[in-house]
Design a protein around this motif. Structure first.
Motif, PDB file in Angstrom:
ATOM      1  N   CYS A   1       0.826  -1.207   0.000  1.00 17.47           N
ATOM      2  CA  CYS A   1       0.000   0.000   0.000  1.00 17.47           C
ATOM      3  C   CYS A   1       0.862   1.261   0.000  1.00 17.47           C
ATOM      4  O   CYS A   1       0.562   2.236  -0.699  1.00 17.47           O
ATOM      5  CB  CYS A   1      -0.929   0.000   1.214  1.00 17.47           C
ATOM      6  SG  CYS A   1      -2.210  -1.268   1.175  1.00 17.47           S
TER       7      CYS A   1
ATOM      8  N   ARG B   1      -1.885   3.377  -2.669  1.00 14.20           N
ATOM      9  CA  ARG B   1      -3.326   3.089  -2.685  1.00 14.20           C
ATOM     10  C   ARG B   1      -3.592   1.891  -1.798  1.00 14.20           C
ATOM     11  O   ARG B   1      -2.696   1.099  -1.516  1.00 14.20           O
ATOM     12  CB  ARG B   1      -3.843   2.834  -4.098  1.00 14.20           C
ATOM     13  CG  ARG B   1      -3.299   1.592  -4.784  1.00 14.20           C
ATOM     14  CD  ARG B   1      -3.764   1.537  -6.229  1.00 14.20           C
ATOM     15  NE  ARG B   1      -3.253   0.389  -6.956  1.00 14.20           N
ATOM     16  CZ  ARG B   1      -3.959  -0.728  -7.175  1.00 14.20           C
ATOM     17  NH1 ARG B   1      -5.204  -0.833  -6.724  1.00 14.20           N
ATOM     18  NH2 ARG B   1      -3.421  -1.729  -7.855  1.00 14.20           N
ATOM     19  N   LEU B   2      -4.817   1.770  -1.345  1.00  8.32           N
ATOM     20  CA  LEU B   2      -5.186   0.708  -0.427  1.00  8.32           C
ATOM     21  C   LEU B   2      -5.557  -0.563  -1.183  1.00  8.32           C
ATOM     22  O   LEU B   2      -6.104  -0.502  -2.291  1.00  8.32           O
ATOM     23  CB  LEU B   2      -6.356   1.139   0.448  1.00  8.32           C
ATOM     24  CG  LEU B   2      -6.116   2.305   1.405  1.00  8.32           C
ATOM     25  CD1 LEU B   2      -7.403   2.665   2.136  1.00  8.32           C
ATOM     26  CD2 LEU B   2      -5.009   1.977   2.392  1.00  8.32           C
TER      27      LEU B   2
END
Length: 338
Positions: A198, A203-204
Motif C-alpha cells: 500500500c 493506494r489501499l
C-alpha cells in the motif's frame, strides 16, 4: 473491473454475509447455542447441495470437458464408488474412516477455495502477488484450518456424523498450540506485506482481496464455539463457490456467437443453471440414501456414507478443474458477468 457482479453482491457472497451473521449471533442473547434446523435444511437444498451438483455439471456437461480431464472424469468416480461399496460392506470398520477422510478433507478444501478467491480478486485489483505473499497467505489460511482440526481431534473419544461414529486422531494439545502460533506469525507477516504494498503503490488494497481469508478466520477460529454459526458455515462456503461457478458458466454462455450480453440474459441463464443444479442436488443427496435403505441399511448411516462419497468426488474434481493456470478457467474469472 474488480467485482464479478458489483460491490454489494460480491462482498456479501464472498464473506460479508457470514461476518454479519456471526456479529448478529454474537450480540443476540443465546445466539451462541441457538439452532436453526429448518433453516439449515432449506439452505442445504437451495445452496449447499447445488454447489456440489455444479461441480458435476462443470465437468460432465460437454465431451470436451471430459476429454480435457479423462482421469478425473472417468477413473475417479470408479475409485470413489469402489470405496463407497467397501464402506457399506464394512460399516463398523471402513465406514468410520471413510467418513473421517471426508471431514478432514472438507476444511482443507474450504482453505483452498479461500486462497483461490483471494488470488483471483488480487489479480483483478492489479495487486501483484509474489512468492512471499502467497506463502504468507497460505500459511495464514491453512493454519486456521489446522488449528480447528487439531482442536477437534485432540485427545481420545469419538466424533459423530449423522449415523456414523468415528474415532478421534488422539492428537496431543501442543499440535493445536503450534498451529495457533503459526497462525499469529503468518497473520503479522501478511499484514506487513500488504502494508508495504500500500505504501509503495500509494493506494489501499481493496477489502474484498482479504475478505475471504478474514471470513475463514471467523469460520474456523473466532466462531468455532458458536454452534449456531457453525451450522451455517457450509452455506457460506457454498455461496462463494456458486459465485465462481456461476461466473464461469455465464462467461462461456454469454460469449457464444449471436448472444448479446445483458442483465436480463445473465439473470435468465443463472436461473436456468441454478435450478438444474437444485434438481441434481436433490437426486444426489435426497434420493440416493433412500435407495440404499431398500438394501436394508439405516437411513442415517446411508446418508453419512453417500454424502461422504459425493463430497470426496467433489474434492477430487475441484482440485483439477479450477486451476488458475488453465486459460479456460482464468479467462471467465477475469471479466464481469453483467
Amino acid at each position: 473491473a474488480l467485482y464479478f457482479v458489483n460491490a454489494p453482491v460480491d462482498l456479501a457472497l464472498v464473506g460479508g454475509l457470514s461476518l454479519a451473521t456471526f456479529a448478529a449471533l454474537a450480540l443476540v442473547p443465546g445466539g451462541r447455542g441457538a439452532e436453526f434446523p429448518v433453516l439449515v435444511a432449506v439452505l442445504a437444498r437451495l445452496c449447499n447441495w447445488p454447489h456440489f451438483a455444479a461441480t458435476n455439471h462443470r465437468l460432465y456437461h460437454s465431451r470436451a470437458h471430459v476429454g480435457q480431464y479423462p482421469f478425473t472424469a472417468l477413473v475417479i468416480p470408479v475409485l470413489v464408488g469402489a470405496a463407497t461399496v467397501w464402506a457399506f460392506a464394512a460399516p463398523a470398520t471402513v465406514a468410520p474412516w471413510f467418513v473421517k477422510l471426508t471431514l478432514l478433507w472438507s476444511p482443507y478444501h474450504f482453505s483452498g477455495q479461500t486462497i483461490g478467491l483471494s488470488l483471483v480478486y488480487a489479480r483483478r485489483a492489479g495487486f501483484p502477488v509474489g512468492r512471499r505473499e502467497r506463502l504468507a497467505l497460505a500459511a495464514f489460511v491453512f493454519s486456521a484450518f489446522g488449528w480447528a482440526t487439531a482442536r477437534a481431534e485432540t485427545g481420545a473419544g469419538v466424533r459423530h456424523y449423522l449415523g456414523v461414529d468415528h474415532p478421534k486422531l488422539g492428537l496431543p494439545p501442543w499440535v493445536t498450540d503450534g498451529f495457533a502460533l503459526t497462525l499469529a506469525i503468518a497473520g503479522v507477516v501478511l499484514v506487513a506485506l500488504i502494508a508495504r504494498w500500500c505504501l509503495r503503490e500509494r493506494r489501499l488494497v481493496p477489502p474484498i482481496v482479504v475478505l475471504p481469508a478474514l471470513s475463514q478466520l471467523v469460520w474456523f477460529v473466532v466462531g468455532r464455539d458458536f454452534e449456531s454459526f457453525q451450522m451455517l458455515v457450509p452455506f457460506f462456503h457454498s455461496l462463494q463457490y456458486l459465485l465462481v461457478a456461476g461466473t464461469v458458466q455465464l462467461g462461456e454462455r454469454l460469449t457464444h456467437p449471436g448472444r448479446i450480453p445483458s442483465v436480463r440474459t445473465a439473470v435468465a441463464e443463472t436461473c436456468r443453471w441454478w435450478s438444474g443444479n437444485v434438481v441434481l442436488g436433490l437426486l444426489l443427496f435426497g434420493l440416493s440414501p433412500y435407495l440404499c435403505t431398500l438394501l436394508g441399511y439405516d437411513l442415517l448411516f446411508a446418508m453419512a456414507v453417500t454424502a461422504a462419497a459425493i463430497q470426496l468426488h467433489h474434492f477430487f474434481v475441484d482440485g483439477v478443474i479450477w486451476k488458475l493456470q488453465n486459460p479456460r478457467v482464468r479467462s471467465p474469472l477475469m471479466v464481469n458477468v453483467v
